[in-house]
Design a protein around this motif. Structure first.
Motif, short mmCIF file in Angstrom:
data_model
loop_
_atom_site.label_atom_id
_atom_site.label_comp_id
_atom_site.label_asym_id
_atom_site.label_seq_id
_atom_site.Cartn_x
_atom_site.Cartn_y
_atom_site.Cartn_z
N SER A 12 0.99 -1.45 -0.12
CA SER A 12 0.08 0.13 0.14
C SER A 12 0.94 1.30 0.04
O SER A 12 0.38 2.48 -0.62
CB SER A 12 -0.98 0.05 1.33
OG SER A 12 -0.32 0.15 2.27
N VAL A 13 1.86 1.21 0.31
CA VAL A 13 2.93 2.29 0.37
C VAL A 13 3.48 2.34 -0.95
O VAL A 13 3.57 3.49 -1.54
CB VAL A 13 4.30 2.12 1.54
CG1 VAL A 13 5.18 3.33 1.26
CG2 VAL A 13 3.60 2.02 2.83
N ILE A 14 4.14 1.30 -1.39
CA ILE A 14 4.89 1.26 -2.59
C ILE A 14 4.03 1.16 -3.95
O ILE A 14 4.24 1.80 -5.07
CB ILE A 14 6.13 0.25 -2.57
CG1 ILE A 14 6.85 0.40 -1.51
CG2 ILE A 14 6.63 0.25 -3.94
CD1 ILE A 14 7.99 -0.60 -1.34
N GLY A 15 3.10 0.40 -3.64
CA GLY A 15 2.35 0.03 -4.90
C GLY A 15 2.61 -1.29 -5.90
O GLY A 15 1.88 -1.59 -6.64
N CYS A 16 3.95 -1.53 -5.65
CA CYS A 16 4.35 -2.70 -6.38
C CYS A 16 4.65 -3.87 -5.67
O CYS A 16 5.42 -3.75 -4.57
CB CYS A 16 5.73 -2.23 -7.13
SG CYS A 16 6.64 -3.44 -8.04
N ARG A 17 4.25 -5.21 -5.99
CA ARG A 17 4.15 -6.22 -5.13
C ARG A 17 5.74 -6.70 -5.08
O ARG A 17 6.30 -7.12 -4.10
CB ARG A 17 3.48 -7.32 -5.68
CG ARG A 17 1.90 -7.23 -5.28
CD ARG A 17 1.32 -8.69 -5.51
NE ARG A 17 1.11 -9.09 -7.02
CZ ARG A 17 0.21 -8.54 -7.63
NH1 ARG A 17 -0.82 -7.86 -7.01
NH2 ARG A 17 -0.21 -8.78 -8.76
N HIS A 18 6.51 -6.48 -6.11
CA HIS A 18 8.17 -7.17 -5.98
C HIS A 18 8.97 -6.24 -5.08
O HIS A 18 9.56 -6.74 -4.37
CB HIS A 18 8.60 -6.96 -7.48
CG HIS A 18 9.79 -7.29 -7.69
ND1 HIS A 18 10.19 -8.44 -7.48
CD2 HIS A 18 11.10 -6.59 -8.07
CE1 HIS A 18 11.64 -8.66 -7.57
NE2 HIS A 18 12.17 -7.42 -7.94
N LEU A 19 8.76 -4.86 -5.26
CA LEU A 19 9.40 -3.87 -4.26
C LEU A 19 8.76 -4.02 -2.86
O LEU A 19 9.58 -3.94 -1.94
CB LEU A 19 9.09 -2.65 -5.08
CG LEU A 19 10.06 -2.16 -6.22
CD1 LEU A 19 9.52 -0.83 -6.59
CD2 LEU A 19 11.41 -2.43 -6.10
N ALA A 20 7.34 -4.38 -2.80
CA ALA A 20 6.91 -4.67 -1.52
C ALA A 20 7.65 -5.70 -0.79
O ALA A 20 8.06 -5.74 0.47
CB ALA A 20 5.36 -4.89 -1.35
N GLU A 21 8.00 -6.71 -1.54
CA GLU A 21 8.75 -8.15 -0.63
C GLU A 21 10.14 -7.56 -0.42
O GLU A 21 10.66 -8.06 0.51
CB GLU A 21 8.58 -9.22 -1.92
CG GLU A 21 7.41 -9.61 -2.07
CD GLU A 21 7.40 -11.10 -2.75
OE1 GLU A 21 8.63 -11.30 -3.35
OE2 GLU A 21 6.36 -11.77 -2.62
N ASP A 22 10.76 -6.73 -1.05
CA ASP A 22 11.91 -6.28 -1.03
C ASP A 22 11.98 -5.46 0.26
O ASP A 22 12.95 -5.52 1.05
CB ASP A 22 12.69 -5.40 -2.01
CG ASP A 22 12.97 -6.22 -3.40
OD1 ASP A 22 13.28 -7.52 -2.98
OD2 ASP A 22 13.25 -5.53 -4.46
N ALA A 23 11.10 -4.62 0.46
CA ALA A 23 10.94 -3.81 1.62
C ALA A 23 10.55 -4.63 2.98
O ALA A 23 11.22 -4.52 3.96
CB ALA A 23 9.72 -2.93 1.49
#
Lengths: 198, 168
Positions: free
Chosen positions: B26-37
């Protein structure tokens, strides 16, 4: 109304993280749960302190040396070089030239006249009972730059020069002892170069 | 991380992995980057010495901070907004046979409406509805007063209700 909306929201299913992320997290947690009895490298703060202390000690040593030098207590060569029986002091007037310092007699023979060298191809063929000694060079030399000097010519042109000492070791075959014998020479030189832009 | 803190961290991840991932997304919008976060946050948590008085809120706050850091590192013009929810049309749980077609369509509309919310509002929804956190915990995570969080949550629900009026 809000309660009903909350119920409907809760029926929506969010995306789950991938199995790959689960594995990565599990690995992180497994590594974190390892016992910490092994010796770990120091923290960044400790490393910074070590670096700071080493730098401070270095500055103190250099400062102490400079202090001794300023007080005239530091031993200086002053252009004197120890050679084979010859000691010569360089004067500034003699340095504005790329040349070998005069007055030194070098006992280096030309390659064509080195004793024992074969004169023709037939002689160059080693006899069967002659064994080549590999790994031992017949001459070896090492040049060390001792110091830097700046010179000004009559037209005011500046040039930079280096005092160098070449230590040369030559092995010669000694007829009496029937073996190779090392002769060592130290050759001081003044090399003057004009750096670009000057 | 102390050896005693690792099981707590593992338990928090096991219980809230979906919500943690949803918060980052919900912060980033992208699932791939969310996993990295999420991974970045847990890597930091594993190195830290304490989880605070409220480990759950602490972990959620860490994931949110890591996601914000990820977002700052990215080109803001390159943002993608992937749906928070499962499925092709917003993630309706189609395994439930009792759902009528209208009901499922209504849930699709609701999922799309939540996806259209801005990032801060989406975070409140994720933390309240899907992580089942209290307003006090959400306030700590978002660094907002409790009353502000509660009133914002009510406003979001009202806005969703207005948007879906006639369908819900």
């Amino acid at each position: 109304m809000n309660e009903e909306l909350e119920k409907r929201l809760s029926r929506l299913q969010m995306h789950a993280p991938s199995e790959e992320l689960d594995q990565r997290i599990a690995e992180l947690l497994r590594e974190a749960s390892q016992p910490t009895a092994v010796c770990r490298p120091g923290s960044t703060v400790q490393q910074n302190w070590k670096l700071l202390c080493a730098t401070a000690v270095g500055f103190l040593v250099i400062g102490f040396g400079l202090g001794l030098s300023a007080a005239g207590l530091w031993p200086e060569h002053g252009g004197k070089f120890q050679t084979v029986g010859v000691e010569q002091k360089l004067s500034d007037a003699e340095r504005f030239e790329n040349r070998q310092i005069s007055g030194l007699h070098l006992e280096v023979q030309e390659p064509s006249t080195v004793s024992g060298m074969p004169a023709n191809e037939r002689q160059a063929k080693a006899p069967d009972d002659f064994r080549e000694r590999t790994g031992e060079p017949l001459s070896q030399q090492k040049t060390t730059i001792l110091g830097e000097r700046w010179f000004e010519g009559p037209n005011g042109r500046l040039a930079r020069g280096y005092l160098t000492a070449t230590r040369q070791r030559i092995w010669k075959y000694d007829e009496q002892s029937k073996s190779l014998r090392a002769h060592e020479l130290t050759i001081p030189r003044l090399v003057v170069s004009s750096p670009p832009g000057i | 991380m102390t050896e005693q803190g690792t099981p707590i961290l593992a338990e928090v991840y096991r219980q809230h992995r979906r919500a943690l991932f949803g918060l980052a997304q919900s912060v980033i919008g992208c699932r791939h980057l969310a996993e990295d976060a999420v991974q970045e946050a847990f890597a930091r948590l594993c190195q830290s010495r304490a989880l605070g008085r409220d480990p759950v809120a602490y972990v959620f706050a860490s994931v949110r901070n890591a996601a914000i850091s990820q977002l700052r590192r990215r080109n803001t013009q390159d943002r993608t907004h992937q749906s928070l929810f499962n499925g092709h049309s917003g993630g309706v749980n189609t395994d439930d046979p009792s759902q009528s077609l209208a009901d499922r369509n209504g849930l699709d509309e609701l999922a799309a409406a939540v996806d259209r919310l801005d990032g801060d509002d989406k975070q409140v929804i994720v933390l309240k509805v899907y992580a089942n956190l209290t307003f006090d915990q959400i306030g700590k995570i978002l660094e907002l007063p409790l009353k502000t969080v509660a009133s914002r949550y009510r406003r979001i629900l009202q806005r969703l209700a207005i948007e879906l009026r006639g369908r819900v």
